[in-house]
Design an enzyme around this catalytic site. Structure first.
Site, PDB file in Angstrom:
ATOM      1  N   GLU A  53       0.828  -1.205   0.000  1.00 38.91           N
ATOM      2  CA  GLU A  53       0.000   0.000   0.000  1.00 38.91           C
ATOM      3  C   GLU A  53       0.866   1.261   0.000  1.00 38.91           C
ATOM      4  O   GLU A  53       0.574   2.228  -0.691  1.00 38.91           O
ATOM      5  CB  GLU A  53      -0.928   0.017   1.224  1.00 38.91           C
ATOM      6  CG  GLU A  53      -2.089  -0.947   1.126  1.00 38.91           C
ATOM      7  CD  GLU A  53      -3.022  -0.612  -0.028  1.00 38.91           C
ATOM      8  OE1 GLU A  53      -3.338   0.574  -0.200  1.00 38.91           O
ATOM      9  OE2 GLU A  53      -3.415  -1.530  -0.759  1.00 38.91           O
ATOM     10  N   CYS A  67     -17.243   3.333 -19.324  1.00 37.98           N
ATOM     11  CA  CYS A  67     -18.550   3.085 -18.715  1.00 37.98           C
ATOM     12  C   CYS A  67     -19.239   1.859 -19.326  1.00 37.98           C
ATOM     13  O   CYS A  67     -19.994   1.164 -18.646  1.00 37.98           O
ATOM     14  CB  CYS A  67     -19.439   4.312 -18.850  1.00 37.98           C
ATOM     15  SG  CYS A  67     -18.705   5.786 -18.100  1.00 37.98           S
TER      16      CYS A  67
HETATM   17 FE1  SF4 Z   1     -18.416   5.141 -15.867  1.00 34.65          FE
HETATM   18 FE2  SF4 Z   1     -19.556   5.511 -13.521  1.00 34.65          FE
HETATM   19 FE3  SF4 Z   1     -18.370   3.221 -14.007  1.00 34.65          FE
HETATM   20 FE4  SF4 Z   1     -16.908   5.385 -13.662  1.00 34.65          FE
HETATM   21  S1  SF4 Z   1     -18.206   4.410 -12.126  1.00 34.65           S
HETATM   22  S2  SF4 Z   1     -16.659   3.871 -15.311  1.00 34.65           S
HETATM   23  S3  SF4 Z   1     -18.223   6.952 -14.583  1.00 34.65           S
HETATM   24  S4  SF4 Z   1     -20.157   4.024 -15.064  1.00 34.65           S
END
Ligand code: SF4
Length: 361
Positions: free
Chosen positions: A47, A213
């Site tokens: 870490e 996403c």
């Molecule tokens: Fe996309 Fe939200 Fe996943 Fe980040 S947390 S990759 S912004 S869907």
């Protein structure tokens, strides 16, 4: 938008934790040399190395460090120079000094055994809240959230959290929300998978400039993805009026005389603290260390950072104290030794004057 302002609840905790744990077990990173262990020494070491350093770099250093210092006892006993030498190239040398000091504290005050809970772990040198949480969650299944830079990015996007994280209040608020997202009743190994999942998501999917996403396991719950603006989070601190800057002050002290003295150099005629006397200033700790003869850097003592506000800048001053023989320390420099008792007669920036008045013995 922030929860308090929006009057809406969190994404389903059960949904988020379940999706994340399932994804980590199916598709998360595995096989890294610090994974699959409940040894706090290995988790702690990894870490600390991973703070501000790429995984690919740590992969080179971690096995070497572990081969030389296989446990906290061997690290505690090692000469500081040897620890620094093995750390050489990883940067942020205060991490290595804290690592060494922490090992010594664990041996001296905890019988060589790391505390098991995050709260006590945080009392050790160099272990912040997120590192403590990682050790407690990975090694002991404590129900506590990490919140390093990657995780902050994931959660601010997930929650569309637009608090200014340079402010303590917003940090606390996000941490509270992170705690609320944890699995309600984690089963065996769930905290390991959840914590690793958060790390993996931030490092491999929800990346800083190109979040993917389409392949994100928590997309159905993500507010930023739904609004189409993940890159708006976390809120950019450049929207603040003042620029933040860190300086490393190399405080060279000569204690060989009855009265102590420090090395001061005149600041350039233009810029911050123009024309005043000051210790040598550097943009990074490694730059400061690079100006010293080999063998001296391991003796540097990092003092507590000092915040200092200027009109357009927020300075964070990191004093590095080095006691030693005066000649090798200042060879080739332009400046002068000034007795501490004479500092009243020298033009010094206020925070430096205060710092020099409070140097540890
Ligand atoms: Fe996309 Fe939200 Fe996943 Fe980040 S947390 S990759 S912004 S869907």
């Amino acid at each position: 938008m922030r929860r308090a302002e929006a009057g809406v609840g969190l994404p389903s905790r059960v949904g988020f934790a379940t999706l994340l744990i399932h994804w980590q077990r199916q598709a998360g990173r595995s096989g890294l040399p610090w994974q699959g262990t409940r040894d706090p020494y290995r988790v702690w070491l990894s870490e600390v190395m991973l703070q501000q350093t790429q995984v690919s770099t740590v992969l080179n250093y971690f096995p070497r460090f572990l081969a030389r210092f296989p446990n906290v006892g061997t690290l505690a006993e090692a000469p500081a120079d040897e620890v620094m030498a093995l750390w050489s190239g990883l940067g942020y040398y205060s991490r290595a000094r804290n690592l060494h000091r922490c090992a010594q504290v664990v041996v001296a005050e905890h019988s060589g055994v790391f505390p098991t809970d995050a709260k006590t772990l945080q009392t050790l040198p160099g272990i912040g809240a997120s590192t403590a949480a990682a050790i407690a969650a990975f090694c002991h299944g404590e129900r506590i959230s990490i919140l390093d830079g990657n995780v902050r990015r994931v959660l601010t996007r997930l929650l569309a959290f637009d608090g200014n994280l340079s402010q303590a209040g917003a940090q606390r608020e996000l941490w509270t929300l992170a705690q609320e997202l944890l699995p309600a009743k984690p089963g065996p190994d769930d905290m390991t998978a959840y914590t690793q999942g958060l790390m993996d998501l931030g490092a491999t999917v929800c990346t800083r400039s190109r979040p993917q996403c389409d392949r994100c396991p928590v997309r159905p719950l993500c507010r930023a993805a739904k609004a189409g603006n993940p890159l708006d989070y976390p809120l950019k601190t450049r929207t603040l009026k003042r620029r933040h800057e860190s300086w490393w002050l190399l405080v060279l002290r000569d204690k060989t005389l009855a009265g102590q003295r420090v090395w001061l150099e005149r600041r350039p005629a233009r810029g911050i603290w123009a024309g005043l006397f000051c210790t040598p200033v550097y943009e990074s700790e490694s730059l400061a260390c690079s100006t010293l003869p080999p063998g001296l850097t391991g003796q540097i003592q990092a003092l507590a950072p000092v915040a200092h506000s200027l009109t357009h800048r927020e300075l964070r001053l990191h004093p590095l104290l080095l006691d030693g023989q005066p000649d090798p320390m200042v060879e080739g420099r332009e400046g002068q030794w000034v007795a501490l008792a004479m500092l009243e007669q020298v033009g010094l920036p206020a925070p430096l004057r205060q710092l020099l008045a409070q140097l540890p013995n």
